[in-house]
Write an enzyme that holds these catalytic residues in place. Sequence first.
Site, PDB file in Angstrom:
ATOM      1  CB  CYS A  84     -58.242 -45.164  68.204  1.00  9.51           C
ATOM      2  SG  CYS A  84     -57.393 -46.051  66.871  1.00  9.51           S
ATOM      3  CB  THR A  85     -57.558 -41.707  63.594  1.00 10.68           C
ATOM      4  OG1 THR A  85     -56.363 -42.492  63.438  1.00 10.68           O
ATOM      5  CG2 THR A  85     -57.235 -40.424  64.327  1.00 10.68           C
ATOM      6  CG  HIS A  86     -57.359 -47.550  62.798  1.00 12.12           C
ATOM      7  ND1 HIS A  86     -56.212 -46.865  63.102  1.00 12.12           N
ATOM      8  CD2 HIS A  86     -57.047 -48.372  61.753  1.00 12.12           C
ATOM      9  CE1 HIS A  86     -55.229 -47.261  62.291  1.00 12.12           C
ATOM     10  NE2 HIS A  86     -55.716 -48.175  61.462  1.00 12.12           N
ATOM     11  CB  CYS A  89     -51.878 -41.868  64.723  1.00  9.70           C
ATOM     12  SG  CYS A  89     -51.591 -43.307  65.762  1.00  9.70           S
ATOM     13  CB  THR A 128     -51.238 -44.661  69.410  1.00 11.60           C
ATOM     14  OG1 THR A 128     -52.568 -45.167  69.506  1.00 11.60           O
ATOM     15  CG2 THR A 128     -50.319 -45.492  70.262  1.00 11.60           C
ATOM     16  CE1 TYR A 153     -46.555 -47.691  64.171  1.00  6.30           C
ATOM     17  CE2 TYR A 153     -47.362 -45.474  64.623  1.00  6.30           C
ATOM     18  CZ  TYR A 153     -46.567 -46.325  63.883  1.00  6.30           C
ATOM     19  OH  TYR A 153     -45.800 -45.825  62.873  1.00  6.30           O
TER      20      TYR A 153
END
Length: 203
Positions: A182-184, A70, A72, A39
């Site tokens: 960012c959760t990644h 997330c 974003t 995203y």
Amino acid sequence: MTIGFFDSGIGGLSVLAEALRRLPAQDYLYMADTLHVPYGTKEKDDVKAYVMNSVSMMMERGIDALVVACNTATSIAVNELREVYSLPIVGMEPAVKPAVEMNHATGKRVLVFATPLTLQLPKYYALVSRVDEGGIVDSLPLPELVRYCENLQFDKEVMAQYFREKLADYNLDDYGIIVLGCTHYPFYKKCAAGASASAYSDC
Ligand code: DGL
């Protein structure tokens, strides 16, 4: 009770893991919009439409609460989601406030990693203006990192090189905390921590 977790991809699993640890008795529904990930490098209006559409599908499946796992998607759509749906909705926000508070004693700076979109949006500017009175927060977009993560690129050498390049212009001794906004990114926590220690050896 079924708690829905939503992310563009696998990043929200880093949040779900924490929920499972704290609330193991609940049921969970996890949805990843893998058709449109990442995203953070796309247009805001497109991402908002993807989020609204995905959450609508989750509602059809039946959830009692929603975690927008997330940063974003939260920045772009959490207000609209709360207007449309009456169930409890929890969003994400880069942990700038606790980082600034924790750094007061050290006198060091805070470096925030997040997607380009998160860092561009008014919600982020509002957050930093509110909590960063001393002007100690710097922000670095990492546009490639979500894709690396989705491709399960966890090779130590590759990722160490990536962080080395991204941080080449930073004197990391100036920074006391890196915020993974960012959760990644928590999947690369050791790499980021290694970067702050100028080590890179433990990705
Ligand atoms: N996990 C999302 C976040 O926290 C990644 C967004 C993306 O797909 O770029 O921002």
